[in-house]
Scaffold this motif. Structure first.
Motif, PDB file in Angstrom:
ATOM      1  N   ALA A 187       0.856  -1.200   0.000  1.00  0.00           N
ATOM      2  CA  ALA A 187       0.000   0.000   0.000  1.00  0.00           C
ATOM      3  C   ALA A 187       0.883   1.238   0.000  1.00  0.00           C
ATOM      4  O   ALA A 187       1.767   1.363   0.847  1.00  0.00           O
ATOM      5  N   VAL A 188       0.660   2.135  -0.944  1.00  0.00           N
ATOM      6  CA  VAL A 188       1.524   3.306  -1.095  1.00  0.00           C
ATOM      7  C   VAL A 188       0.755   4.625  -1.183  1.00  0.00           C
ATOM      8  O   VAL A 188       1.313   5.643  -1.573  1.00  0.00           O
TER       9      VAL A 188
ATOM     10  N   ILE B 260       3.918   6.390   4.220  1.00  0.00           N
ATOM     11  CA  ILE B 260       2.902   5.848   3.304  1.00  0.00           C
ATOM     12  C   ILE B 260       3.555   5.419   1.996  1.00  0.00           C
ATOM     13  O   ILE B 260       3.354   4.299   1.529  1.00  0.00           O
ATOM     14  N   ARG B 261       4.357   6.281   1.402  1.00  0.00           N
ATOM     15  CA  ARG B 261       4.953   5.957   0.102  1.00  0.00           C
ATOM     16  C   ARG B 261       5.876   4.758   0.172  1.00  0.00           C
ATOM     17  O   ARG B 261       6.008   4.007  -0.804  1.00  0.00           O
ATOM     18  N   HIS B 262       6.540   4.587   1.316  1.00  0.00           N
ATOM     19  CA  HIS B 262       7.449   3.443   1.464  1.00  0.00           C
ATOM     20  C   HIS B 262       6.756   2.226   2.066  1.00  0.00           C
ATOM     21  O   HIS B 262       7.430   1.291   2.512  1.00  0.00           O
ATOM     22  N   ALA B 263       5.431   2.251   2.077  1.00  0.00           N
ATOM     23  CA  ALA B 263       4.634   1.098   2.527  1.00  0.00           C
ATOM     24  C   ALA B 263       4.975   0.711   3.957  1.00  0.00           C
ATOM     25  O   ALA B 263       4.965  -0.461   4.317  1.00  0.00           O
ATOM     26  N   ILE B 265       3.233   2.014   6.483  1.00  0.00           N
ATOM     27  CA  ILE B 265       1.965   2.029   7.214  1.00  0.00           C
ATOM     28  C   ILE B 265       1.061   1.036   6.501  1.00  0.00           C
ATOM     29  O   ILE B 265       0.914   1.081   5.276  1.00  0.00           O
ATOM     30  N   ALA B 267      -2.215  -0.575   5.245  1.00  0.00           N
ATOM     31  CA  ALA B 267      -3.553  -0.067   4.925  1.00  0.00           C
ATOM     32  C   ALA B 267      -4.644  -0.838   5.653  1.00  0.00           C
ATOM     33  O   ALA B 267      -5.661  -0.265   6.049  1.00  0.00           O
ATOM     34  N   ASP B 268      -4.455  -2.129   5.828  1.00  0.00           N
ATOM     35  CA  ASP B 268      -5.462  -2.911   6.562  1.00  0.00           C
ATOM     36  C   ASP B 268      -5.387  -2.642   8.061  1.00  0.00           C
ATOM     37  O   ASP B 268      -6.400  -2.681   8.749  1.00  0.00           O
ATOM     38  N   PRO B 271      -6.602   2.143  10.779  1.00  0.00           N
ATOM     39  CA  PRO B 271      -7.971   2.570  10.417  1.00  0.00           C
ATOM     40  C   PRO B 271      -8.006   3.971   9.801  1.00  0.00           C
ATOM     41  O   PRO B 271      -8.899   4.279   9.020  1.00  0.00           O
ATOM     42  N   TYR B 273      -5.911   5.139   7.652  1.00  0.00           N
ATOM     43  CA  TYR B 273      -5.050   5.171   6.467  1.00  0.00           C
ATOM     44  C   TYR B 273      -5.554   6.149   5.399  1.00  0.00           C
ATOM     45  O   TYR B 273      -4.818   7.016   4.919  1.00  0.00           O
ATOM     46  N   MET B 274      -6.828   6.000   5.019  1.00  0.00           N
ATOM     47  CA  MET B 274      -7.358   6.852   3.946  1.00  0.00           C
ATOM     48  C   MET B 274      -7.413   8.309   4.396  1.00  0.00           C
ATOM     49  O   MET B 274      -7.053   9.220   3.644  1.00  0.00           O
ATOM     50  N   SER B 277      -3.889   9.669   4.154  1.00  0.00           N
ATOM     51  CA  SER B 277      -3.452   9.887   2.781  1.00  0.00           C
ATOM     52  C   SER B 277      -4.130  11.125   2.176  1.00  0.00           C
ATOM     53  O   SER B 277      -3.491  11.934   1.513  1.00  0.00           O
ATOM     54  N   LEU B 278      -5.429  11.276   2.438  1.00  0.00           N
ATOM     55  CA  LEU B 278      -6.155  12.430   1.899  1.00  0.00           C
ATOM     56  C   LEU B 278      -5.791  13.706   2.654  1.00  0.00           C
ATOM     57  O   LEU B 278      -5.760  14.792   2.077  1.00  0.00           O
ATOM     58  N   ARG B 281      -2.658  16.587   2.039  1.00  0.00           N
ATOM     59  CA  ARG B 281      -2.661  17.638   1.022  1.00  0.00           C
ATOM     60  C   ARG B 281      -3.972  18.401   1.104  1.00  0.00           C
ATOM     61  O   ARG B 281      -4.898  18.148   0.349  1.00  0.00           O
TER      62      ARG B 281
END
Lengths: 284, 284
Positions: A187-188, B260-263, B265, B267-268, B271, B273-274, B277-278, B281
């Motif tokens: 996941a990235v 996040i980019r280096h995986a 964290i 995703a499963d 909780p 995660y999304m 990521s959002l 920015r």
């Protein structure tokens, strides 16, 4: 054209064409104005207000809401809506990670304008002659976006399945990737957008994964949804995204995100760099 | 606490405390309500409207706007504002890549609530015992955020310098990194936020770079802005970000983006995660 055109196209919705749809006080969807009249036939399910549509009192838990929605949506289906209905259910949640308020069949999501989540996998290979990416072409008889280019593997996130469980399942079905290779997907990040099209609107969020594949592995479709896979040099992928609309609309965003994360877009050379990076994750 | 607390803290501004500041019809800043009275002393420069503050007619090009602003800001400086003034100028642009409408000294940006841009560099080393990241501790006598943890190298983007030029310069000044190593820094995305603090508000956007360093290289500060550098296992970096406010507020976002980019964290498993990521920015 430019990369930014894909961000614009993926976020083309016109809020004024829709009325908000709320469940348990949460804004969860948007229903097109010209469809609202059809909901008046179901006063036990919907309260149609001037500003938003709500579920009727009494529909106060997951089971009762899901059952009431299913009844309505089955009637609409009988009238010709939702040709893609296949009995796969998506959770309706205010945000990812929240408890589902109800579930609906996946094909009905754009009609209701509810958010769905999914996984998109960048399948790539590092070779002596550079980075290559596996590109799928969607089957010509697929109901949505037939014949368009796609990420190697992508799929909606059904209710009751973990993200990695879904990846292993989709990798097997779409590309015949063994579970032990699929488990290397990492996941990235994510993309999000709000896209209006003839079915309604998709205010969706996609989890992005990178999966580096062995050079001797070739994906092979097993479920009929992919016509072919091709391994492209990343330069060809980049050009095709930048210059054409050959990819399904949201795959362009997944690939632009890949190009940014892998430093394949030059921040000094691309005047839209910041707009792209910020634009990949937008909402309604 | 959680990673998400850093996104919230970086986006803590209360729009109601400010009035918009427009230049040439573009919303470029936000000035705190309790400071607006002081601008009435400069009727040749500002038109103070009920909804927004604009530049006076006649200030219609870069040179005249910049000169008029400089005159006002120097007066405020004489009254004790902007202790960090050091004669470094930032472009005022509606969006990155636009032609600058004017320039102002960097220390005045939060007072005016204008956006500044910058570069943040994740300096990391891949070792046999795992990924490590170089962490800087800011000098105790730095005017802003003294003693706090920071990315290896970070700097604002002055007018007239390319991003990579700025990186080479900052790498040399802050960490004694030779130009040929600094040139390996790769642009990998961005973060944005809108942060209110005692100086005003920072609606900033930062370009994020990854720079993998040789295992035998040790950064060394040359400009007095960094007290020390330490090479931390990524697990310690992750824990410090997740559990403390020891890093300068925006560095937490740069590091969460790196994780996040280096995986790093799951995703499963995460909780938020999304939302993370959002949330990396966001804008005003």
């Amino acid at each position: 054209m430019s990369f930014l055109d894909h961000i614009r196209h993926a976020n083309n919705w016109n809020r004024g064409d829709f009325r908000a749809f709320a469940v348990a006080g949460h804004l969860v969807g948007h229903i097109r104005l010209d469809r609202i009249e059809r909901l008046r036939a179901f006063p036990d399910t919907f309260i149609i207000g001037p500003d938003h549509i709500a579920l009727a009192p009494g529909l106060e838990d997951f089971a009762s809401r899901s059952a009431a929605m299913e009844e309505v949506l089955e009637v609409l289906r009988g009238e010709g809506e939702f040709p893609g209905w296949r009995g796969e259910y998506y959770p309706i949640m205010p945000e990812w990670g929240d408890a589902p308020l109800m579930q609906v069949e996946r094909a009905t999501c754009p009609w209701l304008g509810v958010r769905s989540w999914g996984v998109h996998i960048n399948g790539f290979v590092r070779r002596g002659d550079g980075l290559h990416m596996w590109i799928a072409r969607r089957a010509r008889d697929k109901p949505s976006y037939p014949g368009m280019l796609d990420n190697m593997v992508a799929g909606g996130q059904p209710i009751g399945l973990g993200l990695m469980e879904n990846i292993v399942k989709e990798c097997a079905e779409e590309a015949d990737i063994p579970a032990d290779i699929a488990a290397n997907a990492r996941a990235v990040g994510s993309i999000s957008y709000c896209h209006q099209f003839e079915d309604g609107v998709k205010p969706d969020q996609q989890f992005c994964y990178d999966l580096e594949l062995p050079a001797d592995f070739t994906p092979r479709n097993t479920d009929g949804e992919v016509e072919s896979f091709e391994l492209w040099p990343i330069e060809r992928v980049t050009e095709t995204v930048r210059e054409t609309f050959e990819f399904k609309f949201n795959c362009n965003l997944v690939i632009i995100d890949f190009l940014i994360r892998h430093a394949l877009i030059d921040a000094d050379g691309e005047p839209d760099y910041m707009a792209l990076s910020l634009g990949l994750r937008r909402g309604p």
